[in-house]
Design an enzyme around this catalytic site. Sequence first.
Site, PDB file in Angstrom:
ATOM      1  N   LYS A   1      13.816 -27.475  19.388  1.00 50.85           N
ATOM      2  CA  LYS A   1      12.935 -27.454  18.222  1.00 50.85           C
ATOM      3  C   LYS A   1      13.615 -26.852  16.991  1.00 50.85           C
ATOM      4  CE  LYS A   1       8.838 -26.909  21.139  1.00 50.85           C
ATOM      5  NZ  LYS A   1       7.612 -26.122  21.383  1.00 50.85           N
TER       6      LYS A   1
ATOM      7  N   PRO B   1       5.521 -28.726  15.892  1.00 50.64           N
ATOM      8  CA  PRO B   1       6.331 -29.925  16.109  1.00 50.64           C
ATOM      9  C   PRO B   1       7.203 -29.778  17.355  1.00 50.64           C
ATOM     10  CG  PRO B   1       6.349 -29.305  13.797  1.00 50.64           C
ATOM     11  CD  PRO B   1       5.679 -28.184  14.534  1.00 50.64           C
ATOM     12  N   GLU B   2       7.291 -30.866  18.122  1.00 48.59           N
ATOM     13  CA  GLU B   2       8.053 -30.834  19.371  1.00 48.59           C
ATOM     14  C   GLU B   2       9.405 -31.507  19.189  1.00 48.59           C
ATOM     15  OE1 GLU B   2       5.720 -31.416  22.847  1.00 48.59           O
ATOM     16  OE2 GLU B   2       3.916 -30.666  21.893  1.00 48.59           O
TER      17      GLU B   2
ATOM     18  N   ARG C   1      -0.614 -20.116  24.834  1.00 53.13           N
ATOM     19  CA  ARG C   1      -0.644 -21.424  24.180  1.00 53.13           C
ATOM     20  C   ARG C   1      -1.869 -22.183  24.684  1.00 53.13           C
ATOM     21  NH1 ARG C   1       4.649 -22.898  23.023  1.00 53.13           N
ATOM     22  NH2 ARG C   1       3.804 -24.662  21.863  1.00 53.13           N
TER      23      ARG C   1
END
Length: 289
Positions: A51, A2-3, A252
Site C-alpha cells: 500500500k 485504498p488497497e 478494522r
Amino acid sequence: MPEGDTVWRTATRLHEALAGRDIVESDLRWPEISTADLTGRSTIEVVSRGKHLLHRIEGGLTLHSHLRMEGQWRVEATPGLSDRWRRNPQLRALVAAADWTALGLRLGMLDLVPTAREVGLVGHLGPDVLGPDWDLARAVDNVAASRAPVGQGLLDQRNLAGIGTLWCSEALFLEGVSPWRPVGELDRSVLERVVTRAQRLVDNGRRQAMQSSTGSYRPDDAHYVHARSGRPCRRCGATVRVAPIGEPTRERAMFYCPGCQGGLGPTDDGRPQAPLGSSRGATRSRRPY
C-alpha cells in the site's frame, strides 16, 4: 483504505505522467521536508510496494507516500494548472513536469529519503501480492505463524502486503471461512486457498476501474459482503453483518455472512444492523442471526 490494486494503479498513472521527465516545480507540505526542492531532477520511476508508493528521483532520492484512509494522488495537465490546487488546504505534495503535475491530497504519510534507505520504510512488509517478490508459500507461512484469527492475519502487512478489508472480506466469504477462525485450526490447504483467492482478487482489481468480486461492475452488485451489512446474502439470504477484528485500538471493520461463514463472530453483539447509509430499520434475515 485504498488497497494494493488501487495503489498499483496510482503508481502506474504517476509513472506514465512523470517518468523520464524533469521536475519543474515541487512543493512538499510536510513538516520534516517542507524546505526540500526537487526541481531540476528527473523522475526515474514510480512503483508500488503493498500500500506504499515509492517515487524514485534522480540523485538517489525517494519520495515515499501512503494514502491511509482518504489520501489520493491526482494527475492534472501542467499548462494552465489552476492556482486553486496550490491554495487547496488538503494539498500535501506537488510534483510537476512540463506536461503533467502530480498532486498529493490528504496523504497519510510523506517522506523524502535516500533511495538506499527505502528498506527503513517498507522493509517490514511481507511478499507483495502484486510484486515480483510474490511468494505464496512464504505468505501462507507468515499467516500461519501469526497465531491470530485468519482475517487479522491477512490484514497484517508484515505477513503479505496489499490486502485490506475489502479483499480480505471477499476472499474469506468466497472460501466459506470465518474471519475469526484461528489460523491454527485451519489446514494448510485451506490457508493456501484463502491467500490465493485474495491475491487473485487484488490482481484482477488492478486491471479494472472498479473493484469487483462478483463479476458485475454495477456499484450495487460488485461485492458479496463488503459494505453490504444489513442486506441479504447473495448466496444464502442471511443478513450480511459487520464487526470489528484486530487488537484493541487497531480494530478494522470486517464484513461477513454468518450463514455462509459459521455463525456470528465473537466480536459481533448480534444486534440488528441496518444497511449502510440507511436510516431505516434493519433488514430482517431469513435466518436468526
